[in-house]
Write a protein that holds these residues in place. Structure first.
Motif, PDB file in Angstrom:
ATOM      1  N   ALA A   1       0.832  -1.208   0.000  1.00  9.49           N
ATOM      2  CA  ALA A   1       0.000   0.000   0.000  1.00  9.49           C
ATOM      3  C   ALA A   1       0.864   1.254   0.000  1.00  9.49           C
ATOM      4  O   ALA A   1       0.529   2.260  -0.645  1.00  9.49           O
ATOM      5  CB  ALA A   1      -0.918  -0.020   1.227  1.00  9.49           C
ATOM      6  N   ALA A   2       1.984   1.218   0.706  1.00 15.22           N
ATOM      7  CA  ALA A   2       2.872   2.380   0.773  1.00 15.22           C
ATOM      8  C   ALA A   2       3.480   2.716  -0.580  1.00 15.22           C
ATOM      9  O   ALA A   2       3.769   3.888  -0.865  1.00 15.22           O
ATOM     10  CB  ALA A   2       3.976   2.131   1.803  1.00 15.22           C
ATOM     11  N   LEU A   3       3.689   1.719  -1.427  1.00 16.01           N
ATOM     12  CA  LEU A   3       4.239   1.992  -2.754  1.00 16.01           C
ATOM     13  C   LEU A   3       3.302   2.878  -3.557  1.00 16.01           C
ATOM     14  O   LEU A   3       3.756   3.798  -4.249  1.00 16.01           O
ATOM     15  CB  LEU A   3       4.479   0.675  -3.502  1.00 16.01           C
ATOM     16  N   LEU A   4       2.017   2.622  -3.478  1.00 23.96           N
ATOM     17  CA  LEU A   4       1.055   3.432  -4.225  1.00 23.96           C
ATOM     18  C   LEU A   4       1.059   4.868  -3.715  1.00 23.96           C
ATOM     19  O   LEU A   4       1.083   5.828  -4.503  1.00 23.96           O
ATOM     20  CB  LEU A   4      -0.346   2.827  -4.105  1.00 23.96           C
ATOM     21  N   THR A   5       1.050   5.044  -2.400  1.00 26.64           N
ATOM     22  CA  THR A   5       1.060   6.389  -1.821  1.00 26.64           C
ATOM     23  C   THR A   5       2.348   7.121  -2.174  1.00 26.64           C
ATOM     24  O   THR A   5       2.333   8.299  -2.553  1.00 26.64           O
ATOM     25  CB  THR A   5       0.916   6.300  -0.292  1.00 26.64           C
ATOM     26  N   GLY A   6       3.473   6.422  -2.051  1.00 31.13           N
ATOM     27  CA  GLY A   6       4.758   7.046  -2.351  1.00 31.13           C
ATOM     28  C   GLY A   6       4.912   7.418  -3.807  1.00 31.13           C
ATOM     29  O   GLY A   6       5.439   8.479  -4.138  1.00 31.13           O
ATOM     30  N   ALA A   7       4.459   6.551  -4.710  1.00 30.14           N
ATOM     31  CA  ALA A   7       4.556   6.845  -6.138  1.00 30.14           C
ATOM     32  C   ALA A   7       3.760   8.091  -6.491  1.00 30.14           C
ATOM     33  O   ALA A   7       4.211   8.944  -7.263  1.00 30.14           O
ATOM     34  CB  ALA A   7       4.074   5.650  -6.957  1.00 30.14           C
ATOM     35  N   ALA A   8       2.557   8.208  -5.925  1.00 30.15           N
ATOM     36  CA  ALA A   8       1.730   9.390  -6.183  1.00 30.15           C
ATOM     37  C   ALA A   8       2.425  10.647  -5.693  1.00 30.15           C
ATOM     38  O   ALA A   8       2.380  11.704  -6.350  1.00 30.15           O
ATOM     39  CB  ALA A   8       0.376   9.229  -5.507  1.00 30.15           C
ATOM     40  N   GLU A   9       3.098  10.566  -4.554  1.00 32.57           N
ATOM     41  CA  GLU A   9       3.813  11.722  -4.017  1.00 32.57           C
ATOM     42  C   GLU A   9       4.957  12.149  -4.927  1.00 32.57           C
ATOM     43  O   GLU A   9       5.304  13.335  -4.986  1.00 32.57           O
ATOM     44  CB  GLU A   9       4.337  11.385  -2.625  1.00 32.57           C
ATOM     45  N   LEU A  10       5.530  11.199  -5.655  1.00 32.32           N
ATOM     46  CA  LEU A  10       6.610  11.511  -6.598  1.00 32.32           C
ATOM     47  C   LEU A  10       6.077  11.940  -7.965  1.00 32.32           C
ATOM     48  O   LEU A  10       6.853  12.160  -8.893  1.00 32.32           O
ATOM     49  CB  LEU A  10       7.523  10.290  -6.769  1.00 32.32           C
ATOM     50  N   GLY A  11       4.760  12.068  -8.093  1.00 33.34           N
ATOM     51  CA  GLY A  11       4.161  12.558  -9.325  1.00 33.34           C
ATOM     52  C   GLY A  11       3.844  11.495 -10.345  1.00 33.34           C
ATOM     53  O   GLY A  11       3.536  11.815 -11.511  1.00 33.34           O
TER      54      GLY A  11
ATOM     55  N   MET B   1      14.788   4.477  -5.817  1.00 33.78           N
ATOM     56  CA  MET B   1      14.330   3.678  -4.680  1.00 33.78           C
ATOM     57  C   MET B   1      14.485   4.447  -3.370  1.00 33.78           C
ATOM     58  O   MET B   1      13.629   4.379  -2.479  1.00 33.78           O
ATOM     59  CB  MET B   1      15.103   2.355  -4.609  1.00 33.78           C
ATOM     60  N   LEU B   2      15.576   5.189  -3.238  1.00 34.40           N
ATOM     61  CA  LEU B   2      15.772   5.988  -2.024  1.00 34.40           C
ATOM     62  C   LEU B   2      14.797   7.161  -1.981  1.00 34.40           C
ATOM     63  O   LEU B   2      14.316   7.535  -0.902  1.00 34.40           O
ATOM     64  CB  LEU B   2      17.214   6.463  -1.949  1.00 34.40           C
ATOM     65  N   ASP B   3      14.481   7.730  -3.145  1.00 32.90           N
ATOM     66  CA  ASP B   3      13.466   8.793  -3.191  1.00 32.90           C
ATOM     67  C   ASP B   3      12.110   8.246  -2.758  1.00 32.90           C
ATOM     68  O   ASP B   3      11.370   8.889  -1.995  1.00 32.90           O
ATOM     69  CB  ASP B   3      13.349   9.358  -4.603  1.00 32.90           C
ATOM     70  N   LEU B   4      11.770   7.066  -3.251  1.00 24.43           N
ATOM     71  CA  LEU B   4      10.488   6.456  -2.904  1.00 24.43           C
ATOM     72  C   LEU B   4      10.410   6.172  -1.407  1.00 24.43           C
ATOM     73  O   LEU B   4       9.392   6.434  -0.754  1.00 24.43           O
ATOM     74  CB  LEU B   4      10.308   5.165  -3.712  1.00 24.43           C
ATOM     75  N   ALA B   5      11.503   5.649  -0.853  1.00 26.65           N
ATOM     76  CA  ALA B   5      11.514   5.315   0.573  1.00 26.65           C
ATOM     77  C   ALA B   5      11.415   6.550   1.454  1.00 26.65           C
ATOM     78  O   ALA B   5      11.017   6.451   2.625  1.00 26.65           O
ATOM     79  CB  ALA B   5      12.785   4.535   0.904  1.00 26.65           C
ATOM     80  N   ALA B   6      11.763   7.719   0.914  1.00 24.89           N
ATOM     81  CA  ALA B   6      11.724   8.961   1.683  1.00 24.89           C
ATOM     82  C   ALA B   6      10.362   9.644   1.649  1.00 24.89           C
ATOM     83  O   ALA B   6      10.175  10.678   2.296  1.00 24.89           O
ATOM     84  CB  ALA B   6      12.798   9.918   1.175  1.00 24.89           C
ATOM     85  N   THR B   7       9.404   9.066   0.918  1.00 25.09           N
ATOM     86  CA  THR B   7       8.074   9.688   0.834  1.00 25.09           C
ATOM     87  C   THR B   7       7.277   9.420   2.103  1.00 25.09           C
ATOM     88  O   THR B   7       7.599   8.530   2.904  1.00 25.09           O
ATOM     89  CB  THR B   7       7.291   9.158  -0.373  1.00 25.09           C
ATOM     90  N   SER B   8       6.200  10.168   2.258  1.00 22.51           N
ATOM     91  CA  SER B   8       5.360  10.003   3.448  1.00 22.51           C
ATOM     92  C   SER B   8       4.702   8.632   3.487  1.00 22.51           C
ATOM     93  O   SER B   8       4.351   8.135   4.554  1.00 22.51           O
ATOM     94  CB  SER B   8       4.290  11.098   3.483  1.00 22.51           C
ATOM     95  N   GLY B   9       4.531   8.013   2.318  1.00 21.75           N
ATOM     96  CA  GLY B   9       3.934   6.683   2.287  1.00 21.75           C
ATOM     97  C   GLY B   9       4.724   5.669   3.090  1.00 21.75           C
ATOM     98  O   GLY B   9       4.153   4.745   3.678  1.00 21.75           O
ATOM     99  N   TYR B  10       6.047   5.836   3.117  1.00 17.06           N
ATOM    100  CA  TYR B  10       6.902   4.897   3.843  1.00 17.06           C
ATOM    101  C   TYR B  10       7.414   5.451   5.165  1.00 17.06           C
ATOM    102  O   TYR B  10       8.122   4.752   5.897  1.00 17.06           O
ATOM    103  CB  TYR B  10       8.092   4.503   2.968  1.00 17.06           C
ATOM    104  N   ALA B  11       7.074   6.691   5.501  1.00 16.84           N
ATOM    105  CA  ALA B  11       7.659   7.347   6.678  1.00 16.84           C
ATOM    106  C   ALA B  11       7.411   6.567   7.964  1.00 16.84           C
ATOM    107  O   ALA B  11       8.290   6.479   8.834  1.00 16.84           O
ATOM    108  CB  ALA B  11       7.110   8.772   6.805  1.00 16.84           C
TER     109      ALA B  11
END
Length: 556
Positions: free
Chosen positions: A169-179, A431-441
């Motif tokens: 689920a966090a991947l979807l949230t994080g991807a959206a945050e990265l545009g 991958m590091l950008d994705l992990a830094a999103t709020s989805g994975y925080a």
């Protein structure tokens, strides 16, 4: 449907069939079923491994990774190469009815429509996306019903997770945050963006996802058909070629630990209409070469008398490289593993990509690394991974026969092209950008491997140390119209009658996806092409021989 364990005795006394399908993997299960839908056609399916029926280790989706390297895996590996830090990389390939479709991660994707348009433009006429779409749809039973792009009522149940794991689920949230787009269906109009995984699996009443293997989907419903026979634990040794035509197959019991006498215990099964090879991108070229079909100088060097010079056999080998090692320390232990241990994926474009996404990433609900990197970076305890790979790799490898016993050299030529190395280096920062999103925080404490952003030299070294396989072997008997093509667009082996290839080896250019869905679609279309060429057309569903289905069993 009759089954036997390779002792050359069966419920049927036939030693002559209309069609012999060699290889009971994903493509072979489809071909055998579809050809046998004509009750006037007798079909034999040969599989070197055992039946997969009733094996919980195969049917339980979450346990698939434990099958790799085990008794249902052929145990192949890639040749060590300096570009991959001189490592021998294992290549899991299924040695069981259903083939790799019985041991893989059950991911069901088609890639980009232009992948197939490029096939047609390159000489594989009739294999463009619009022509292949009906066969994608024919094979599947999509949980949300039929659409312009999806099929319903087909043999293979396709579902997404009813309860995605937090890392998915966090991947979807994080991807959206990265545009990036979040897709409702990655097998529809576009495959660029993040989406929940499509599985060829079904959720049971207990809420557990279970594999729907090609053998379960295509063969078990045909268990009562008298014109379909399956020989498990039976290996094809060589094709019988007579007067320029494939007339049969020489078979023997599959060698097992401690077995004796397999090399001389052979039998010949003959085919009236012809033979279809569906052994996959490694063993289809092997059988062709053992039968004298391939590059003449290579065959002679291996001690094989050449029969037909086809230099494309074993050439054009392609596989998608992935990176094992993008792991993260969790803040706290997560839920138990569910689904297939993943559950979400992401497709995006590198700086050098055209209009198609070329990079891909998937989540892992635990550690995803090789032993050397695990030791180097201390990857243990509560961890998860988001691992990238390259879906438009440009490096081309080969398979060569080394001796008359069938020993192979398998070289994917990973990272030979600078563009492949550059794209994978770029994927690490993503991958590091994705992990830094709020989805994975709330999930991730810190990165482990790599533990930080790397400079160029460090990143190159990390890519070489962690590059591994998606298990997407393809291309070694490609279809087309040029001299490098092994089969015609109708999948007939050039220069012979009555011999076809219908598996991942015919793929001329690897598509930007996992290969199970394309291979099944290839086999669906191949059944019609082969029936037409042989003059033995499939019957309508109403005229198929009916009998009370029973789960086939094999004596082992």
């Amino acid at each position: 449907m009759n089954t036997t364990n390779g002792t050359f005795t069966s419920n049927s006394s036939d030693t002559v069939y209309d069609f012999i399908v060699v290889g009971g993997g994903s493509a072979g299960c489809v071909l055998a079923r579809r050809l046998a839908e004509n009750p006037e056609a007798s079909v034999l399916l040969l599989e070197a491994g055992p039946d997969d029926a009733g094996l919980d280790a195969i049917s339980t989706a979450s346990g698939w990774a434990g099958l790799l390297g085990g008794s249902y895996d052929w145990g192949y590996s890639y040749d060590p190469a300096p570009a991959a830090a001189n490592r021998s990389i294992p290549i899991p390939r299924g040695k069981v009815l259903g083939g790799s479709g019985s041991i893989n991660a059950m991911l069901w994707y088609r890639g980009h429509r232009d992948d197939y348009n490029r096939w047609a433009a390159g000489g594989a006429t009739g294999w463009d996306y619009e022509s292949l779409l009906p066969y994608f749809k024919k094979s599947e039973d999509w949980q949300y019903g039929e659409t312009e792009y999806r099929g319903a009522g087909g043999p293979l149940r396709i579902e997404t997770s009813p309860d995605p794991h937090p890392v998915a689920a966090a991947l979807l949230t994080g991807a959206a945050e990265l545009g990036l787009s979040v897709l409702e269906d990655a097998n529809a109009a576009s495959n660029e963006g993040a989406a929940l995984a499509n599985f060829n699996a079904a959720t049971g009443p207990d809420g557990i996802l279970r594999r729907v293997s090609p053998s379960a989907a295509y063969l078990r419903p045909a268990a009562g058909w008298p014109n379909l026979c399956i020989r498990t634990n039976t290996s094809a040794r060589r094709l019988v070629i007579e007067r320029g035509r494939a007339a049969g197959v020489i078979i023997s019991p599959t060698a097992t630990p401690g077995s004796r006498g397999n090399s001389s215990d052979t039998a010949t099964i003959r085919a009236r209409a012809g033979v279809v090879l569906t052994l996959g991108a490694i063993d289809t070229p092997r059988l062709l070469m053992l039968s004298g079909i391939g590059d003449t100088p290579q065959l002679r060097a291996a001690g094989i008398e050449p029969l037909l010079h086809l230099p494309g056999v074993g050439a054009n080998f392609q596989d998608h490289p992935l990176l094992m090692g993008v792991n993260f320390r969790l803040r706290a232990p997560l839920d138990p593993i569910r689904d297939n241990g993943g559950g979400a994926m992401l497709n995006w474009r590198s700086q050098s990509a055209d209009h198609r996404p070329d990079l891909h990433a998937f989540v892992v609900q635990g550690r995803h690394t090789n032993p050397a990197l695990a030791k180097q970076y201390g990857v243990d305890g509560d961890v998860c991974a988001v691992s990238p790979g390259l879906m438009r790799s440009q490096s081309i490898g080969s398979i060569r026969l080394l001796d008359a016993a069938g020993k192979l050299s398998i070289d994917p030529n990973y990272l030979a092209e600078q563009a492949d190395l550059d794209a994978l280096v770029e994927s690490l920062d993503w991958m590091l950008d994705l992990a830094a999103t709020s989805g994975y925080a709330g999930l991730l404490e810190r990165p482990l491997s790599p533990p930080r952003r790397l400079d160029r030299a460090e990143a190159v070294a990390f890519v070489r140390a962690s590059v591994d396989t998606f298990f997407h072997c393809s291309g070694t008997a490609k279809m087309g119209a040029d001299e490098a093509s092994v089969v015609t667009p109708e999948l007939a082996v050039r220069g012979l009658e009555g011999l076809w290839v219908a598996d991942a080896s015919v793929i001329p250019e690897i598509p930007t996806c996992n290969l199970q869905a394309p291979v099944v679609a290839i086999a669906e279309r191949a059944a019609e092409l082969i029936a037409t060429a042989s003059g033995i057309r499939p019957a309508s569903a109403a005229s198929i021989a009916t009998a009370t289905p029973a789960t086939p069993t094999a004596t082992r």
